[in-house]
Motif scaffolding. Structure first.
Motif, short mmCIF file in Angstrom:
data_model
loop_
_atom_site.label_atom_id
_atom_site.label_comp_id
_atom_site.label_asym_id
_atom_site.label_seq_id
_atom_site.Cartn_x
_atom_site.Cartn_y
_atom_site.Cartn_z
N GLY A 147 3.66 8.33 -18.62
CA GLY A 147 4.85 7.90 -17.87
C GLY A 147 4.54 7.44 -16.45
N LEU A 148 3.31 6.99 -16.23
CA LEU A 148 2.93 6.53 -14.87
C LEU A 148 3.23 5.03 -14.73
CD1 LEU A 148 -0.50 8.39 -14.69
CD2 LEU A 148 1.57 8.94 -13.39
N PRO A 149 3.36 4.54 -13.49
CA PRO A 149 3.67 3.11 -13.32
C PRO A 149 2.47 2.22 -13.67
CG PRO A 149 3.30 4.14 -11.18
CD PRO A 149 3.23 5.24 -12.20
N THR A 150 2.76 1.07 -14.27
CA THR A 150 1.70 0.08 -14.51
C THR A 150 1.89 -1.04 -13.50
OG1 THR A 150 1.76 0.57 -16.86
CG2 THR A 150 0.65 -1.47 -16.22
N PRO A 151 1.01 -1.13 -12.51
CA PRO A 151 1.18 -2.21 -11.52
C PRO A 151 1.01 -3.56 -12.20
CG PRO A 151 -0.44 -0.55 -10.80
CD PRO A 151 -0.17 -0.30 -12.24
N PRO A 152 2.02 -4.43 -12.13
CA PRO A 152 1.89 -5.73 -12.78
C PRO A 152 0.86 -6.61 -12.08
CG PRO A 152 3.88 -5.65 -11.47
CD PRO A 152 3.29 -4.29 -11.40
N GLY A 167 15.86 -6.20 -7.16
CA GLY A 167 14.42 -6.11 -6.86
C GLY A 167 13.81 -4.81 -7.36
N LYS A 168 14.58 -3.74 -7.26
CA LYS A 168 14.07 -2.43 -7.69
C LYS A 168 14.18 -2.25 -9.20
CE LYS A 168 14.55 -0.23 -3.26
NZ LYS A 168 15.16 0.73 -2.36
N GLU A 169 15.08 -3.01 -9.84
CA GLU A 169 15.35 -2.81 -11.26
C GLU A 169 14.48 -3.66 -12.18
OE1 GLU A 169 19.85 -2.03 -11.44
OE2 GLU A 169 19.49 -3.47 -13.03
N PHE A 170 14.22 -4.89 -11.80
CA PHE A 170 13.67 -5.85 -12.78
C PHE A 170 12.21 -5.60 -13.14
CE2 PHE A 170 16.76 -9.72 -12.88
CZ PHE A 170 17.82 -8.86 -13.09
N GLY A 171 11.37 -5.20 -12.20
CA GLY A 171 9.97 -4.88 -12.51
C GLY A 171 9.15 -6.10 -12.92
N ARG A 172 8.02 -5.86 -13.54
CA ARG A 172 7.10 -6.89 -14.05
C ARG A 172 6.79 -7.99 -13.02
NH1 ARG A 172 8.35 -9.58 -19.12
NH2 ARG A 172 10.51 -9.63 -18.48
N GLY A 173 6.66 -7.58 -11.75
CA GLY A 173 6.24 -8.53 -10.71
C GLY A 173 7.32 -9.52 -10.32
N MET A 174 8.58 -9.23 -10.71
CA MET A 174 9.67 -10.13 -10.32
C MET A 174 10.09 -9.80 -8.89
SD MET A 174 11.94 -10.25 -13.70
CE MET A 174 11.21 -9.76 -15.25
N THR A 175 10.63 -10.79 -8.20
CA THR A 175 11.10 -10.55 -6.83
C THR A 175 12.56 -10.98 -6.73
OG1 THR A 175 10.57 -12.75 -5.99
CG2 THR A 175 8.80 -11.11 -5.93
N ALA A 176 13.29 -10.42 -5.77
CA ALA A 176 14.70 -10.79 -5.57
C ALA A 176 14.96 -10.90 -4.09
CB ALA A 176 15.60 -9.72 -6.18
N GLN A 177 15.61 -11.98 -3.67
CA GLN A 177 15.90 -12.17 -2.24
C GLN A 177 17.32 -12.68 -2.07
OE1 GLN A 177 12.87 -11.51 -1.00
NE2 GLN A 177 11.50 -12.32 -2.57
#
Ligand code: NAD
Length: 439
Positions: free
Chosen positions: A22-27, A140-150
């Motif tokens: 259950g650890l994070p996978t850095p994209p 930005g906090k929800e989408f994950g997989r290296g996505m960004t939101a501005q």
């Protein structure tokens, strides 16, 4: 500096183990390489009724060669929210992002366009526009997989000046920038930008450029065709010369805290290059101690290098800056959120934000912009010296589950330095992978 955990988590056996625990996978982040297309697929552009940006942004994206139809997978979701004038009008945002959240590809981009609350015509409209911050930061906090939101606030009258910012945010140049609020203001005119060589003919000064983030800034500005003057202390002379040789730049050995540094610098720039267009204040030091244990020397040294020297250099160089000049100061997320053991550093870096915000209106009539970038955890010698536990916390506590690279800060500075960014001034842009600490 290598992030062994990220390499392991992205390896065959590592991926399975990390998932089981259950650890994070850095994209793996989508970073820019010369020749890359702006986006990796079609962009969906939508909006609430009555918006004023659909037309100009559609035109800009079409000129940039971006496909606006296709799907079902999208490389970016762009929503013009400028038509929203009250709380009930926020509903279309739910409809749009609920329906399309899963259609965004890995490394995709979300950009919401709004009106700065201060420029709204009623409190209800200002309230609804302010609400957009909560939406974008949460995406930005929800989408994950290296996505960004501005969230990009575009002042009324600045509709035609979004190109440079939109291109930066859509491209791989903004890989480690997320959850930011950027303001684009009116400008009298914005020169046409050659997007492949945006800094052609410009002279740029980068302080603290012998290593780390400064060396990366020098490389990226040179890639964008600026003539770069790299400056560092005499003790770093050899490393500085290597950077200068590599990019065909000019090395200047100078301690910025010397009383004659501003006049020496101005004289050198004028005699060697006849001008300076872009000033990047990157040099910085840390002298960490809790305030009870900190010596006066440790306090004074950090305030002097990180803040006061920027003010003195500005005083000497602002008169040399032509219309279209740029000042970009390196702050830090410590200056926004504060940090234990860094009262001196955080004071200096918060001061840098004050400097940029107070000088922006003063420099605007001269056609000069001034902005700050605030890096979070960046993989450099500075962060490699941190104790292991603090280093791991810094790396993982952000929406990207990894530290940024010096090039991520450099790309953000290159965007702010570009001629097309004339409407962006007085901004503070964090390059922190949307760090969970601080605003
Ligand atoms: P670094 O220590 O690797 O590089 C800083 C450079 O500044 C060095 O080459 C140093 O010699 C130079 N310098 C220091 N004092 C000087 C002076 N008096 N005159 C001229 N040059 C001087 O640091 P870095 O990690 O590359 O950081 C660069 C900037 O980014 C700094 O302002 C730092 O505070 C900021 N920052 C870094 C991080 C990070 O994670 N590394 C995070 C936030 C902010």
């Amino acid at each position: 500096m290598s992030d062994r955990y990220a390499s392991f988590a992205n390896s065959g056996p590592g991926r399975a183990l990390v998932k089981r625990l259950g650890l994070p996978t850095p994209p793996v982040l989508r970073r820019y390489h010369p020749g890359d297309p702006l986006v990796t697929g079609p962009v969906m552009l939508a909006g609430a009724p009555g918006g004023r940006l659909d037309g100009p942004v559609r035109k800009m994206l079409t000129i940039a060669g971006v496909a606006l139809d296709g799907g079902p997978r999208w490389s970016a979701l762009v929503f013009d929210a400028t038509g929203i004038v009250d709380a009930a009008g926020l509903h279309p945002l739910y409809e749009f992002f609920h329906a399309n959240a899963r259609s965004l590809t890995a490394g995709g981009r979300v950009i919401v366009l709004g009106t700065p609350p201060a420029a709204c015509s009623s409190p209800r409209e200002a309230t609804a526009q302010r609400a957009l911050e909560g939406l974008t930061r949460s995406i930005g906090k929800e989408f994950g997989r290296g996505m960004t939101a501005q969230l990009v606030y575009v002042e009324p009258g600045a509709e035609e000046f979004t190109d440079s910012t939109m291109r930066f945010l859509l491209s791989g140049r903004s890989a480690y920038v997320s959850g930011q609020v950027i303001r684009i203001g009116q400008v009298s005119s914005s020169p046409l930008t050659d997007w492949d060589h945006p800094l052609e003919g410009k002279v740029a000064l980068v302080t603290g450029a012998a290593q780390g983030i400064g060396a990366a800034i020098a490389r990226v500005l040179a890639r964008d065709c600026a003539r770069v003057v790299v400056l560092d202390v005499p003790a770093a002379g050899e490393a500085l010369a290597r950077v200068a040789n590599e990019i065909g730049g000019h090395a200047l050995q100078l301690d910025l805290t010397r009383p004659d540094a501003p006049s020496t610098l101005a004289a050198q720039l004028l005699s060697r290059h006849g001008k300076v267009d872009i000033v990047v204040h990157n040099a910085g030091i840390t002298r960490d101690k809790t305030i009870a244990k900190m010596s006066a020397e440790q306090w004074d040294a950090v305030i002097d290098v990180n803040l006061a020297s920027q003010e003195r250099i500005n005083d000497a160089l602002i008169p040399l800056l032509p219309e279209g000049g740029r000042i970009i100061s390196v702050s830090s997320t410590s200056g926004i959120a504060g940090n234990r053991g860094q009262t001196n550093y955080a004071t200096s870096k918060a001061g840098v934000i004050g400097l940029v915000q107070s000088m922006a209106p003063i420099l605007a009539p001269q056609g000069v912009t001034i902005n700050a970038v605030a890096p979070g955890f960046i993989e450099t010698r500075m962060t490699a010296r941190m104790p292991l536990a603090a280093r791991e916390v810094g790396r993982r506590m952000n929406s990207m589950s990894q530290g940024g690279l010096p090039v991520d800060v450099a790309e953000t500075i290159a965007w702010l330095a570009a001629p097309g960014s004339a409407g962006v001034t007085g901004n503070v842009v964090r390059v922190c992978g949307q760090m969970w600490l601080g605003a």
